[in-house]
Design an enzyme around this catalytic site. Structure first.
Site, mmCIF file in Angstrom:
data_model
loop_
_atom_site.group_PDB
_atom_site.id
_atom_site.type_symbol
_atom_site.label_atom_id
_atom_site.label_comp_id
_atom_site.label_asym_id
_atom_site.label_seq_id
_atom_site.Cartn_x
_atom_site.Cartn_y
_atom_site.Cartn_z
ATOM 1 N N TYR A 92 0.453 4.709 0.330
ATOM 2 C CA TYR A 92 -0.305 5.908 0.699
ATOM 3 C C TYR A 92 0.625 6.934 1.367
ATOM 4 C CZ TYR A 92 -5.220 4.310 0.051
ATOM 5 O OH TYR A 92 -6.438 3.916 -0.452
ATOM 6 N N SER A 93 1.185 6.556 2.536
ATOM 7 C CA SER A 93 1.895 7.529 3.377
ATOM 8 C C SER A 93 3.196 8.018 2.755
ATOM 9 C CB SER A 93 2.234 6.897 4.736
ATOM 10 O OG SER A 93 1.089 6.352 5.310
ATOM 11 N N GLU A 95 -9.698 -1.389 5.120
ATOM 12 C CA GLU A 95 -8.472 -1.581 5.902
ATOM 13 C C GLU A 95 -8.805 -1.566 7.397
ATOM 14 O OE1 GLU A 95 -5.337 1.243 5.171
ATOM 15 O OE2 GLU A 95 -3.986 0.259 6.587
ATOM 16 N N GLN A 135 0.846 -1.205 0.000
ATOM 17 C CA GLN A 135 0.000 0.000 0.000
ATOM 18 C C GLN A 135 0.879 1.252 0.000
ATOM 19 O OE1 GLN A 135 -1.926 0.709 3.753
ATOM 20 N NE2 GLN A 135 -3.643 1.816 2.818
HETATM 21 C C1 LIG Z 1 3.580 -0.475 11.431
HETATM 22 C C2 LIG Z 1 3.106 0.503 10.425
HETATM 23 C C3 LIG Z 1 2.776 0.062 9.147
HETATM 24 C C4 LIG Z 1 2.341 0.968 8.200
HETATM 25 N N1 LIG Z 1 2.068 0.502 6.926
HETATM 26 C C5 LIG Z 1 1.745 1.387 5.971
HETATM 27 C C6 LIG Z 1 1.582 0.952 4.624
HETATM 28 O O1 LIG Z 1 1.717 -0.225 4.305
HETATM 29 N N2 LIG Z 1 1.285 1.868 3.701
HETATM 30 C C7 LIG Z 1 1.111 3.193 3.990
HETATM 31 O O2 LIG Z 1 0.800 3.959 3.104
HETATM 32 N N3 LIG Z 1 1.278 3.647 5.264
HETATM 33 C C8 LIG Z 1 1.596 2.772 6.250
HETATM 34 N N4 LIG Z 1 1.775 3.199 7.534
HETATM 35 C C9 LIG Z 1 1.711 4.631 7.814
HETATM 36 C C10 LIG Z 1 0.518 5.052 8.635
HETATM 37 O O3 LIG Z 1 -0.655 5.062 7.890
HETATM 38 C C11 LIG Z 1 0.856 6.425 9.227
HETATM 39 O O4 LIG Z 1 1.928 6.227 10.121
HETATM 40 C C12 LIG Z 1 -0.301 7.038 9.951
HETATM 41 O O5 LIG Z 1 -1.308 7.419 9.043
HETATM 42 C C13 LIG Z 1 0.138 8.268 10.784
HETATM 43 O O6 LIG Z 1 0.842 9.162 9.992
HETATM 44 P P1 LIG Z 1 2.292 9.695 10.448
HETATM 45 O O7 LIG Z 1 3.133 8.537 10.815
HETATM 46 O O8 LIG Z 1 2.781 10.590 9.379
HETATM 47 O O9 LIG Z 1 2.033 10.523 11.785
HETATM 48 P P2 LIG Z 1 1.464 11.989 11.890
HETATM 49 O O10 LIG Z 1 0.337 12.178 10.953
HETATM 50 O O11 LIG Z 1 2.601 12.945 11.795
HETATM 51 O O12 LIG Z 1 0.894 11.976 13.346
HETATM 52 C C14 LIG Z 1 1.728 12.129 14.497
HETATM 53 C C15 LIG Z 1 0.824 12.197 15.717
HETATM 54 O O13 LIG Z 1 -0.022 13.349 15.627
HETATM 55 C C16 LIG Z 1 -1.391 12.977 15.741
HETATM 56 N N5 LIG Z 1 -2.207 13.781 14.846
HETATM 57 C C17 LIG Z 1 -1.952 14.082 13.560
HETATM 58 N N6 LIG Z 1 -2.951 14.814 13.037
HETATM 59 C C18 LIG Z 1 -3.869 14.977 14.019
HETATM 60 C C19 LIG Z 1 -5.132 15.650 14.107
HETATM 61 N N7 LIG Z 1 -5.651 16.281 13.042
HETATM 62 N N8 LIG Z 1 -5.796 15.613 15.285
HETATM 63 C C20 LIG Z 1 -5.293 14.961 16.365
HETATM 64 N N9 LIG Z 1 -4.082 14.322 16.346
HETATM 65 C C21 LIG Z 1 -3.392 14.331 15.193
HETATM 66 C C22 LIG Z 1 -1.442 11.527 15.316
HETATM 67 O O14 LIG Z 1 -2.547 10.860 15.883
HETATM 68 C C23 LIG Z 1 -0.117 10.988 15.835
HETATM 69 O O15 LIG Z 1 -0.246 10.649 17.188
HETATM 70 C C24 LIG Z 1 2.202 2.329 8.524
HETATM 71 C C25 LIG Z 1 2.535 2.774 9.804
HETATM 72 C C26 LIG Z 1 2.987 1.890 10.745
HETATM 73 C C27 LIG Z 1 3.352 2.402 12.099
#
Ligand SMILES: Cc1cc2nc3c(=O)[nH]c(=O)nc-3n(C[C@H](O)[C@H](O)[C@H](O)COP(=O)(O)OP(=O)(O)OC[C@H]3O[C@@H](n4cnc5c(N)ncnc54)[C@H](O)[C@@H]3O)c2cc1C
Length: 394
Positions: free
Chosen positions: A130-131, A246, A128
């Site tokens: 996305y991120s 998902e 996937q």
């Molecule tokens: C083990 C693992 C597997 C993953 N696998 C995939 C994958 O296969 N493909 C893929 O695309 N992605 C994957 N991801 C990524 C995952 O979707 C993102 O880590 C997740 O969406 C959070 O984004 P970020 O890490 O950029 O954190 P951030 O968005 O920077 O968030 C950091 C913190 O701030 C908080 N926060 C952010 N915005 C807000 C808001 N508006 N209100 C309140 N709190 C907020 C969050 O809750 C979090 O605690 C994976 C992540 C992990 C940990």
């Protein structure tokens, strides 16, 4: 929702048990038990997936018209629960559970005809995309761009946290095709071959020691426009639809219960008289029962061909929390024994010890890995916001 167990269902349960007895040998169970990452390696799960395919059960969550077995909600519940009891591995969740519903709803007929059978047979394993480093919770800020070049897009940019990209031959990716207007309106959903020239997959090792996810770099990658799902700049609709599956597209109660049961055994062995731990165990057991009911209500929606809807956020959030609480309790119950963990991975290849000791050694890495549950697939904070808006109308 009718969950009455009929005579035919009991016969079905026996059939599932016979199948699992034959196809999930003890050696395979051990590998699954000792997997501390949140997904089993495709190398472990592929053979079992092929056996399911031969039996006509590999895409058990799909409607019959696309090759699903056409089970009732009760049969699906029985299947999932029995698979969890046997510790059967699951293969290619990103393809089977997430991409497939998107292809069924938004894909062209030739895309369905080509990709769906390959997911069913296990030939394709999907990641996937996305991120990105600057786009996680705020996914619409993604920057990986796809520029038009005749009948191709040229893709440049970076994805991150891409689970199992190093074991996948294909990746579905959200890319930016326009910077005009609202950010969500310039995103396109593409299907990309991981071996395309210009793609580099770099490992990221988690704090528990497992290599589960990766960075994926795109450097002038040529992707045929025929690999676009839906219209250009309309990929956000696909993206959101996929996230529902998902977060709420699989029945996990059986898996969590199996983990809970193992933890109860651990408590009985290590600290049967610890009142605090016993109370926490009881609370967790109650939460698990309550969540199982919600899971089943979502399941009956899924089996009747609907998407889960906003309840998927609740399901995702609560199961993540419960899974984490189980690993926290296991850590506390094991006490200083939990310090005995070894960094070598994978555990199932490294350990030659008898059963109980193996389990102790998996407690800390599993605890560390499971911290990710409340982050991936959309963090708990983000799910809370979605629920406040879509379920409570706030
Ligand atoms: C083990 C693992 C597997 C993953 N696998 C995939 C994958 O296969 N493909 C893929 O695309 N992605 C994957 N991801 C990524 C995952 O979707 C993102 O880590 C997740 O969406 C959070 O984004 P970020 O890490 O950029 O954190 P951030 O968005 O920077 O968030 C950091 C913190 O701030 C908080 N926060 C952010 N915005 C807000 C808001 N508006 N209100 C309140 N709190 C907020 C969050 O809750 C979090 O605690 C994976 C992540 C992990 C940990």
């Amino acid at each position: 929702m009718d969950l009455t167990i009929a005579r035919e269902d009991l016969a079905f349960r026996d059939e599932v048990r016979d199948f699992l007895e034959t196809n999930v040998p003890r050696s395979l169970q051990r590998k699954v038990e000792l997997t501390t990452a949140f997904l089993t390696e495709p190398d472990i799960s592929l053979e079992f997936h092929k056996a399911l395919h031969k039996k006509g059960w590999s895409v058990f969550n799909w409607p019959k018209e696309y090759g699903g077995p056409g089970w009732t909600a009760v049969q699906r519940y029985i299947f999932d629960t029995e698979c969890a009891r046997y510790n059967a591995p699951m293969y290619n969740g990103a393809g089977r559970m997430m991409l497939a519903p998107v292809l069924m709803k938004f894909g062209r007929q030739d895309q369905k005809d080509f990709y769906l059978p390959r997911i069913a047979s296990g030939e394709d394993h999907w990641a996937q995309g996305y991120s990105e480093p600057g786009a996680g919770s705020d996914l619409a800020s993604l920057k990986t761009k796809a520029e038009s070049d005749g009948d191709h897009y040229i893709v440049n940019g970076q994805k991150i946290w891409t689970t199992l990209a190093h074991k996948s031959n294909r990746i579905f990716a959200l890319v930016r095709t326009s910077t005009e207007g609202k950010r969500q309106e310039g995103i396109t959903f593409l299907l990309i071959d991981v071996d395309s020239p210009g793609i580099t997959v770099r490992p990221i090792v988690g704090n528990g020691g497992d290599h589960e996810f990766n960075e994926v770099f795109f450097d002038n990658v040529r992707v045929p426009k025929s690999n676009r799902v839906g219209e250009e700049n309309k990929g956000w609709d696909c993206a959101k639809y996929l996230l529902e599956f998902e977060r709420g597209g699989s029945l996990v109660a059986g898996r969590v219960r199996a983990q809970f049961t193992r933890m109860v055994e651990l408590v009985k062995r290590s600290c049967p008289d610890d009142r605090d731990i016993t109370m926490r165990l009881a609370e967790l057991g109650t939460d698990l029962d309550a969540m199982e009911m919600i899971d089943i209500s979502v399941l009956s929606k899924l089996q009747s061909g609907s998407n889960p809807g906003p309840i998927s956020s609740l399901v995702k959030m609560r199961w993540s929390q419960i899974r984490q609480q189980i690993t926290e309790l296991a850590l506390d119950a094991a006490g200083e024994d939990a310090l005995k963990w070894i960094a070598a991975r994978p555990l199932y290849e490294t350990l030659k010890l008898p059963g109980e000791e193996e389990e102790i050694l998996s407690i800390t890495p599993r605890y560390l890995n499971y911290r990710a549950y409340t982050i991936f697939g959309g963090s708990t904070e983000v799910q809370t916001t979605i629920m406040a808006k879509s379920m409570l109308g706030l």
